[in-house]
Design an enzyme around this catalytic site. Sequence first.
Site, PDB file in Angstrom:
ATOM      1  N   ILE A 120      -7.557  -4.057   5.510  1.00  0.00           N
ATOM      2  CA  ILE A 120      -7.119  -2.657   5.618  1.00  0.00           C
ATOM      3  C   ILE A 120      -6.806  -2.287   7.068  1.00  0.00           C
ATOM      4  O   ILE A 120      -6.174  -1.276   7.326  1.00  0.00           O
ATOM      5  CB  ILE A 120      -8.175  -1.669   5.057  1.00  0.00           C
ATOM      6  CG1 ILE A 120      -9.488  -1.747   5.848  1.00  0.00           C
ATOM      7  CG2 ILE A 120      -8.396  -1.873   3.573  1.00  0.00           C
ATOM      8  CD1 ILE A 120     -10.384  -0.532   5.629  1.00  0.00           C
ATOM      9  N   ASP A 121      -7.254  -3.103   8.024  1.00  0.00           N
ATOM     10  CA  ASP A 121      -7.188  -2.698   9.438  1.00  0.00           C
ATOM     11  C   ASP A 121      -5.776  -2.754  10.045  1.00  0.00           C
ATOM     12  O   ASP A 121      -5.529  -2.131  11.067  1.00  0.00           O
ATOM     13  CB  ASP A 121      -8.116  -3.573  10.285  1.00  0.00           C
ATOM     14  CG  ASP A 121      -9.567  -3.467   9.849  1.00  0.00           C
ATOM     15  OD1 ASP A 121      -9.909  -2.466   9.204  1.00  0.00           O
ATOM     16  OD2 ASP A 121     -10.348  -4.393  10.141  1.00  0.00           O
TER      17      ASP A 121
ATOM     18  N   HIS B  35     -16.675   3.180   2.935  1.00  0.00           N
ATOM     19  CA  HIS B  35     -15.996   2.201   2.077  1.00  0.00           C
ATOM     20  C   HIS B  35     -15.089   2.814   1.029  1.00  0.00           C
ATOM     21  O   HIS B  35     -14.363   2.074   0.350  1.00  0.00           O
ATOM     22  CB  HIS B  35     -17.032   1.257   1.459  1.00  0.00           C
ATOM     23  CG  HIS B  35     -17.602   0.320   2.485  1.00  0.00           C
ATOM     24  ND1 HIS B  35     -18.538   0.727   3.404  1.00  0.00           N
ATOM     25  CD2 HIS B  35     -17.310  -0.968   2.771  1.00  0.00           C
ATOM     26  CE1 HIS B  35     -18.827  -0.284   4.206  1.00  0.00           C
ATOM     27  NE2 HIS B  35     -18.096  -1.331   3.846  1.00  0.00           N
TER      28      HIS B  35
HETATM   29  O1  F6P Z   1     -12.144  -5.397   8.364  1.00  0.00           O
HETATM   30  C1  F6P Z   1     -12.206  -4.448   7.361  1.00  0.00           C
HETATM   31  C2  F6P Z   1     -13.357  -3.490   7.582  1.00  0.00           C
HETATM   32  O2  F6P Z   1     -13.342  -2.530   6.546  1.00  0.00           O
HETATM   33  C3  F6P Z   1     -13.381  -2.801   8.942  1.00  0.00           C
HETATM   34  O3  F6P Z   1     -12.480  -1.735   9.012  1.00  0.00           O
HETATM   35  C4  F6P Z   1     -14.830  -2.406   9.039  1.00  0.00           C
HETATM   36  O4  F6P Z   1     -15.221  -2.323  10.389  1.00  0.00           O
HETATM   37  C5  F6P Z   1     -15.530  -3.548   8.372  1.00  0.00           C
HETATM   38  O5  F6P Z   1     -14.584  -4.168   7.519  1.00  0.00           O
HETATM   39  C6  F6P Z   1     -16.737  -3.146   7.560  1.00  0.00           C
HETATM   40  O6  F6P Z   1     -17.323  -4.301   7.084  1.00  0.00           O
HETATM   41  P1  F6P Z   1     -18.439  -4.352   5.954  1.00  0.00           P
HETATM   42  O7  F6P Z   1     -17.792  -3.982   4.649  1.00  0.00           O
HETATM   43  O8  F6P Z   1     -18.900  -5.764   5.969  1.00  0.00           O
HETATM   44  O9  F6P Z   1     -19.475  -3.355   6.332  1.00  0.00           O
END
Ligand code: F6P
Length: 365
Positions: A152-153, A286
């Site tokens: 998504i980034d 999320h």
């Molecule tokens: O890389 C995608 C992402 O959603 C980032 O935007 C965020 O920093 C990270 O993953 C969060 O990771 P996790 O779902 O492991 O907490």
Amino acid sequence: KRNVGIMTSGGDAPGMNAAVRAVVRAAIFRGCKAFAIKEGYTGLVEGGEDYIKEMKWQDVRGLLSEGGTNIGTARCMEFKERWGRLLGCKHLIEAGIDALIVCGGDGSLTGADLFRAEWPSLIQELLETNQITQEQYDRHKHLYICGMVGSIDNDMATTDSTIGGYSSLERICKAIDYIDATASSHSRAFVVEVMGRHCGWLALMAGIATSADYIFIPEKPSSSKVWQDQMCNIVGQHRAKGKRKTIVIVAEGAITSDLQPISCKDVKDVLVNRLGLDTRITTLGHVQRGGTAVAFDRILATLQGVEAVKAVLELTPDTPSPLIAIDENKICRKPLVEAVEKTKNVAAAISERDFEKAMSLRDSE
Ligand code: F6P
């Protein structure tokens, strides 16, 4: 005919399911067998039928619009170790897979590139320790690997969009639209934190699409005094013109020019103490990764999945592994190693505070 494996790795992203569907069906269409490797690199390390499963045409029915990734994903620590990659090599060979398509973010694709580079030494070790036969060695001497960017980034160099970026952006904008109503009703300020890790694309685009009052992104840090004065000045002007709501977007990786993280709490305190605004914080979390993929991501994943299969079937031992990109609206192949390297260099330049270099690396071909 090559046996083609597809895995999703790292954080899930809307459109990953569409990518799996496209790869499975394109592989079958071309007379190949398709395999799903479940739970990202964990599936490679664990191996066996529970983790590596042949996929038929109907196994991916209905996947196009589903969010997340039905074959599972993980951030796998074991694959960062050589012993983990050795197991991965063995399990791929046991399953008869000779081409691997990895759909994931920069970390996952870095892992893919390392795996490709190490493959000759891994397979040699398996042969010398009698873990595979000479026949298996001869057939799998080369691993054909291809990257698809699912994240998504939208932080991968050499491609304009990553699978999932626009879906996440849509979700953020919807959430801010919802917040707008309550913000206006109470004449409040909201500080909204969005994801993106070290990349400010989601925050910047969401700011433009929702006409936020102020945005914090990692790529444009400033000293505490500068951002506080500037934000108060801008928000103050908007309020003076009668605006009843204030939206400030903070990318989770936002930093000051002396590399201190900028938190939503810091921003809220300034809005409260200097402008007297009744302020709330919303961390979208999320929610930004959930839900169905928008049309763009479904189309991107489908076109790129088809191209990825084409690419792994055309690869020779001498051709560099490709990354399937989109460049000025065209699906194309870029060297995977370079894309991974450039992405790392951008992150390094940001952490060294060389923002001009970071931006020029991101923009360059
Ligand atoms: O890389 C995608 C992402 O959603 C980032 O935007 C965020 O920093 C990270 O993953 C969060 O990771 P996790 O779902 O492991 O907490």
